[in-house]
Design a protein around this motif. Sequence first.
Motif, PDB file in Angstrom:
ATOM      1  N   LEU A   1       0.830  -1.209   0.000  1.00 55.77           N
ATOM      2  CA  LEU A   1       0.000   0.000   0.000  1.00 55.77           C
ATOM      3  C   LEU A   1       0.869   1.265   0.000  1.00 55.77           C
ATOM      4  N   GLN A   2       1.977   1.204  -0.717  1.00 53.78           N
ATOM      5  CA  GLN A   2       2.874   2.353  -0.826  1.00 53.78           C
ATOM      6  C   GLN A   2       2.999   2.699  -2.305  1.00 53.78           C
ATOM      7  N   PHE A   3       3.252   3.984  -2.556  1.00 53.88           N
ATOM      8  CA  PHE A   3       3.562   4.371  -3.932  1.00 53.88           C
ATOM      9  C   PHE A   3       4.683   5.399  -3.891  1.00 53.88           C
ATOM     10  N   GLY A   4       5.774   5.065  -4.551  1.00 53.87           N
ATOM     11  CA  GLY A   4       6.923   5.986  -4.583  1.00 53.87           C
ATOM     12  C   GLY A   4       7.417   6.336  -3.191  1.00 53.87           C
ATOM     13  N   GLY A   5       7.444   5.345  -2.303  1.00 52.45           N
ATOM     14  CA  GLY A   5       7.945   5.583  -0.950  1.00 52.45           C
ATOM     15  C   GLY A   5       6.981   6.344  -0.062  1.00 52.45           C
ATOM     16  N   ARG A   6       5.709   6.444  -0.486  1.00 50.52           N
ATOM     17  CA  ARG A   6       4.716   7.150   0.348  1.00 50.52           C
ATOM     18  C   ARG A   6       3.513   6.251   0.546  1.00 50.52           C
ATOM     19  N   GLY A   7       2.788   6.493   1.642  1.00 48.73           N
ATOM     20  CA  GLY A   7       1.501   5.835   1.805  1.00 48.73           C
ATOM     21  C   GLY A   7       0.492   6.519   0.882  1.00 48.73           C
ATOM     22  N   LEU A   8      -0.781   6.149   1.008  1.00 45.95           N
ATOM     23  CA  LEU A   8      -1.788   6.622   0.062  1.00 45.95           C
ATOM     24  C   LEU A   8      -2.825   7.510   0.759  1.00 45.95           C
ATOM     25  N   TYR A   9      -3.446   8.373  -0.052  1.00 45.39           N
ATOM     26  CA  TYR A   9      -4.556   9.189   0.455  1.00 45.39           C
ATOM     27  C   TYR A   9      -5.675   9.100  -0.563  1.00 45.39           C
ATOM     28  N   TYR A  10      -6.874   8.831  -0.064  1.00 43.93           N
ATOM     29  CA  TYR A  10      -8.031   8.826  -0.972  1.00 43.93           C
ATOM     30  C   TYR A  10      -9.138   9.695  -0.373  1.00 43.93           C
ATOM     31  N   SER A  11      -9.778  10.473  -1.235  1.00 45.14           N
ATOM     32  CA  SER A  11     -10.945  11.231  -0.799  1.00 45.14           C
ATOM     33  C   SER A  11     -11.851  11.461  -2.002  1.00 45.14           C
ATOM     34  N   PRO A  12     -13.170  11.397  -1.795  1.00 41.51           N
ATOM     35  CA  PRO A  12     -14.064  11.750  -2.901  1.00 41.51           C
ATOM     36  C   PRO A  12     -14.083  13.240  -3.181  1.00 41.51           C
ATOM     37  N   SER A  13     -13.556  14.079  -2.275  1.00 39.70           N
ATOM     38  CA  SER A  13     -13.684  15.528  -2.499  1.00 39.70           C
ATOM     39  C   SER A  13     -12.539  16.377  -1.949  1.00 39.70           C
ATOM     40  N   ARG A  14     -11.668  15.813  -1.154  1.00 44.15           N
ATOM     41  CA  ARG A  14     -10.703  16.654  -0.436  1.00 44.15           C
ATOM     42  C   ARG A  14      -9.265  16.376  -0.885  1.00 44.15           C
ATOM     43  N   THR A  15      -8.338  17.184  -0.417  1.00 51.04           N
ATOM     44  CA  THR A  15      -6.908  16.911  -0.610  1.00 51.04           C
ATOM     45  C   THR A  15      -6.299  16.710   0.782  1.00 51.04           C
ATOM     46  N   PRO A  16      -5.116  16.114   0.871  1.00 49.77           N
ATOM     47  CA  PRO A  16      -4.544  15.870   2.208  1.00 49.77           C
ATOM     48  C   PRO A  16      -4.316  17.172   2.983  1.00 49.77           C
ATOM     49  N   SER A  17      -4.374  17.071   4.283  1.00 43.38           N
ATOM     50  CA  SER A  17      -4.159  18.245   5.138  1.00 43.38           C
ATOM     51  C   SER A  17      -2.667  18.509   5.315  1.00 43.38           C
ATOM     52  N   LYS A  18      -2.392  19.549   6.099  1.00 44.95           N
ATOM     53  CA  LYS A  18      -0.989  19.875   6.426  1.00 44.95           C
ATOM     54  C   LYS A  18      -0.689  19.417   7.852  1.00 44.95           C
ATOM     55  N   THR A  19       0.580  19.271   8.159  1.00 40.23           N
ATOM     56  CA  THR A  19       0.970  18.983   9.537  1.00 40.23           C
ATOM     57  C   THR A  19       0.879  20.278  10.354  1.00 40.23           C
ATOM     58  N   SER A  20       1.048  20.175  11.657  1.00 39.62           N
ATOM     59  CA  SER A  20       0.988  21.380  12.500  1.00 39.62           C
ATOM     60  C   SER A  20       2.169  22.304  12.208  1.00 39.62           C
ATOM     61  N   GLU A  21       3.193  21.792  11.541  1.00 41.22           N
ATOM     62  CA  GLU A  21       4.337  22.644  11.153  1.00 41.22           C
ATOM     63  C   GLU A  21       4.119  23.246   9.766  1.00 41.22           C
ATOM     64  N   GLY A  22       2.925  22.998   9.197  1.00 40.52           N
ATOM     65  CA  GLY A  22       2.603  23.574   7.890  1.00 40.52           C
ATOM     66  C   GLY A  22       3.167  22.778   6.723  1.00 40.52           C
ATOM     67  N   GLU A  23       3.700  21.594   6.991  1.00 37.64           N
ATOM     68  CA  GLU A  23       4.251  20.755   5.914  1.00 37.64           C
ATOM     69  C   GLU A  23       3.147  19.895   5.300  1.00 37.64           C
ATOM     70  N   GLU A  24       3.372  19.463   4.050  1.00 33.10           N
ATOM     71  CA  GLU A  24       2.463  18.507   3.422  1.00 33.10           C
ATOM     72  C   GLU A  24       2.540  17.181   4.179  1.00 33.10           C
ATOM     73  N   ILE A  25       1.430  16.518   4.335  1.00 30.62           N
ATOM     74  CA  ILE A  25       1.489  15.162   4.903  1.00 30.62           C
ATOM     75  C   ILE A  25       1.973  14.222   3.808  1.00 30.62           C
TER      76      ILE A  25
END
Length: 454
Positions: free
Chosen positions: A318-342
């Motif tokens: 369940l990895q792609f290019g060294g990352r886990g996956l995110y799925y949503s019917p409408s959203r994009t991944p959130s940011k960390t509390s440090e403002g970084e991409e998850i």
Amino acid sequence: MNKKIVIVGAGVAGVNAATKLVDNGYPGELITIIDMGKDPYNRLPEEVMTGFLGAGGWSDGKLTYHTAIGGQLSKYTGEEKAMELMDQVITNFKRFHPKPEEVQCSDPHEEPEFIKPYFGLRLFPVWHVGTDYLSEIAKNWYDYLVSKGVKFSWNLKVTKIDFNLGIFDVESNEYTTQQDCDNCTGVYDELIFAVGKSGIDFAQQLAQQYKLPDEPKSVQIGVRFEAPQEHFQKLIDISYDFKLYRKFDDEGVSLRSFCTNNNAAYVAVEETYGDLSYNGHAKKDPKYRNNMTNFGILMEINGINNPFEWSRNVVNKLQFGGRGLYYSPSRTPSKTSEGEEINAFQIEFLDGVKEVMGEYWNYIEDFIEDMKKVFPTLKDDWGVYIPEVKYLSPEPLVYPSDLALVDYPDVHFVGDALSARGITVSGAQGILAVSKLIKKEDAWDNIHGDIVHW
Ligand SMILES: Cc1cc2nc3c(=O)[nH]c(=O)nc-3n(C[C@H](O)[C@H](O)[C@H](O)COP(=O)(O)OP(=O)(O)OC[C@H]3O[C@@H](n4cnc5c(N)ncnc54)[C@H](O)[C@@H]3O)c2cc1C
């Protein structure tokens, strides 16, 4: 009180063990804690699993207070002693907290009607510390142990332990100075093995090497679900860390929502064996508020042969290019509390996930569909980080009085390396493991020979 005690792992279990010892007059100079991570002044937020307080150090700091939550404790001690040990852990967290009055308790007593047609709700008290305060607690706690003479070795990984001779080897990492690693072999009289999830492969290796008898474990796998908090507010008002659950006894599967984070809730990335999986935490400071909720939807699957290998294989696929996956019917991944991409790769379709998880994926899909009925505003306003996994170590056979291995009574397995799955139980097991060494009135003196059988 003259034995040399070596604690492998400065996580929740190891730190509570050391605290119990020095609080009861055990000479700190005889206690060494070795950790492959960093001290709390140098540990970085992305070092989620290692360093002072271990995985608990950057966790959400939810201190659950029930013997049915967070792993095995009462089976070793009985209910009453288990609650008392958990009390000691909670007291420790409050004691080193800069503002203990801010530790809030959520204690629901009744299952609300609106969830009943679809889910059960586990009712138990939980204290919420918050990730940001944890690092302050960690510094105060560390200073206390150092002031008592406890010796810490940071950035050192224990790689071998000879249970027969009472010796161990350590290996330095990029942060270790030569001086730290001058003496890379050590001896112990009593060893507290408290390596948590990040040391699970080491625990496996030792279990195989010493043919430790153990109990088969289940698979615990699923996703980290994330949505705006407003959709879940009516349940959060009743229970901060709500645990929705359902069971399919005939199929050997049960599901539960797990480790709910609210208000200032962020998804955390865990790295184990080079693969990414997800978890969550929440901060207390209002400046971090993002009005999001996240929780695991975890399946417990029984009857899988070699559950550890099975889980690792699924996580790896369940990895792609060294990352886990995110799925949503409408959203994009959130940011960390440090403002970084998850760190997650967004997928548009779930076909690949279904292929890897097979029929088990349907349970998760049904869970989400039913949440949409219970929380009608949710609709498609959610996303899932895939996978979330709890690798359960094989649980070796131990004496219940001090969690010592039945064949090696000077080696104590504690925390997530034994059978815990949370902070209070891990800490409580650490305390239990050393109670006999201080021979105080609250040592639980159930003499060796009283072995737990499964
Ligand atoms: C993001 C996140 C959020 C969480 N939130 C909660 C929560 O809110 N409530 C809750 O109850 N639980 C939570 N948990 C789980 C909880 O943190 C763990 O159950 C708990 O920390 C286990 O304690 P432990 O002492 O057994 O192991 P850990 O706390 O993981 O500590 C193990 C330590 O051992 C060290 N180590 C490992 N192998 C070696 C080695 N070979 N040599 C030297 N050192 C080694 C590691 O560096 C680590 O510091 C969360 C976990 C994560 C990752």
